[in-house]
Design a protein around this motif. Structure first.
Motif, short mmCIF file in Angstrom:
data_model
loop_
_atom_site.label_atom_id
_atom_site.label_comp_id
_atom_site.label_asym_id
_atom_site.label_seq_id
_atom_site.Cartn_x
_atom_site.Cartn_y
_atom_site.Cartn_z
N UNK A 69 0.83 -1.20 0.00
CA UNK A 69 0.00 0.00 0.00
C UNK A 69 0.87 1.26 0.00
N UNK A 70 1.91 1.25 0.82
CA UNK A 70 2.79 2.41 0.92
C UNK A 70 3.51 2.66 -0.40
N UNK A 71 3.94 1.59 -1.06
CA UNK A 71 4.64 1.72 -2.34
C UNK A 71 3.71 2.32 -3.39
N UNK A 72 2.49 1.81 -3.48
CA UNK A 72 1.54 2.32 -4.48
C UNK A 72 1.20 3.77 -4.21
N UNK A 73 1.02 4.11 -2.94
CA UNK A 73 0.67 5.49 -2.58
C UNK A 73 1.82 6.44 -2.92
N UNK A 74 3.05 6.01 -2.63
CA UNK A 74 4.21 6.85 -2.92
C UNK A 74 4.37 7.06 -4.42
N UNK A 75 4.17 5.99 -5.21
CA UNK A 75 4.28 6.12 -6.66
C UNK A 75 3.23 7.08 -7.21
N UNK A 76 1.97 6.91 -6.76
CA UNK A 76 0.90 7.78 -7.24
C UNK A 76 1.17 9.23 -6.86
N UNK A 99 -3.61 5.74 -17.14
CA UNK A 99 -4.75 6.66 -17.05
C UNK A 99 -5.17 7.01 -15.62
N UNK A 100 -5.02 6.08 -14.67
CA UNK A 100 -5.46 6.39 -13.30
C UNK A 100 -4.68 7.55 -12.70
N UNK A 101 -3.41 7.69 -13.09
CA UNK A 101 -2.60 8.80 -12.59
C UNK A 101 -3.12 10.11 -13.18
N UNK A 102 -3.38 10.13 -14.48
CA UNK A 102 -3.91 11.34 -15.12
C UNK A 102 -5.29 11.68 -14.58
N UNK A 103 -6.10 10.66 -14.29
CA UNK A 103 -7.43 10.92 -13.73
C UNK A 103 -7.32 11.65 -12.40
#
Length: 228
Positions: A69-76, A99-103
């Motif tokens: 979770x921490x890794x995904x949150x940090x990347x986003x 696309x989720x990042x651009x959204x």
């Protein structure tokens, strides 16, 4: 949208050092004393009340899930910050993202279009001799006509104000750094949180939070002294 850029460019360039005790900055021109200044995020990360909450969460979800979770949150968070930096500066994105990042960034772009005027600093490195810390601010710009420290955040859920006090302390430190380096006061703190359904906005005052930051800074320095 094309933002009015009036960027501050005469602040000494900082050099980041990742030590066992946390992130430290020195200045290329030697304007930071020997040993450097700890980063704002390192000081806030040592907040024992926050550490206890994280410890309980890790125990509840398990270490492997916590890391995931921490890794995904940090990347986003990093990806959205990068997109917002390019957007404010009027540049094409340097990196391709899913696309989720651009959204997630799209809500912050709409927020910027509605509220942000003249821009003074984007991903700007600063330090303060008074606070004895350094760091990188997301954005300093006019927010509805008032100069403000503006912080981009991402979250899976809507935030409760009482759970994000450290955001405001961080922003208050950046406001003091900017005034110390430029002589230009910044009284307003704006936190824009992008979550799946939209953007939350929290507006605070620097002087309501800077004493709390100084308390954490003092506690952090005492802890460092006890370790030496």
């Amino acid at each position: 949208m094309n933002f009015e850029l009036d960027l501050v460019t005469d602040i000494p360039k900082l050099v980041q050092h990742n030590l066992d005790t946390g992130r430290v900055y020195t200045a290329e021109d030697g304007s930071i004393p020997d040993g450097g200044y700890s980063s704002v995020t390192t000081v806030l990360g040592a907040d024992k009340s926050q550490q206890e909450g994280l410890r309980k969460w890790r125990e509840r979800v398990g270490e492997e899930e916590a890391k995931n979770v921490s890794h995904k949150a940090a990347f986003l968070g990093t990806a959205v910050h990068n997109l917002m930096e390019d957007y404010i500066l009027g540049q094409e994105p340097k990196t391709k993202y899913f696309p989720n990042v651009h959204d997630r960034a799209s809500g912050l772009k709409e927020f910027a279009d509605r509220h942000i005027g003249k821009v003074r600093m984007v991903e700007g490195q600063m330090f303060s001799h008074h606070l004895r810390v350094a760091g990188t601010v997301d954005l300093i710009a006019e927010y509805d006509g008032k100069l403000a420290v503006i912080d981009w955040k991402t979250s899976k859920y809507r935030k409760k104000r009482e759970h994000i006090n450290n955001y405001f302390k961080q922003e208050a430190a950046y406001a003091v750094m900017f005034e110390e380096r430029t002589g230009i006061p910044v009284d307003t703190l704006v936190t824009a949180v992008a979550y799946p359904e939209g953007v939350q906005t929290f507006v605070e005052k620097r002087d309501d939070w800077i004493e709390d930051f100084l308390y954490l800074r003092d506690q952090y320095e005492l802890e460092l002294q006890s370790m030496s």
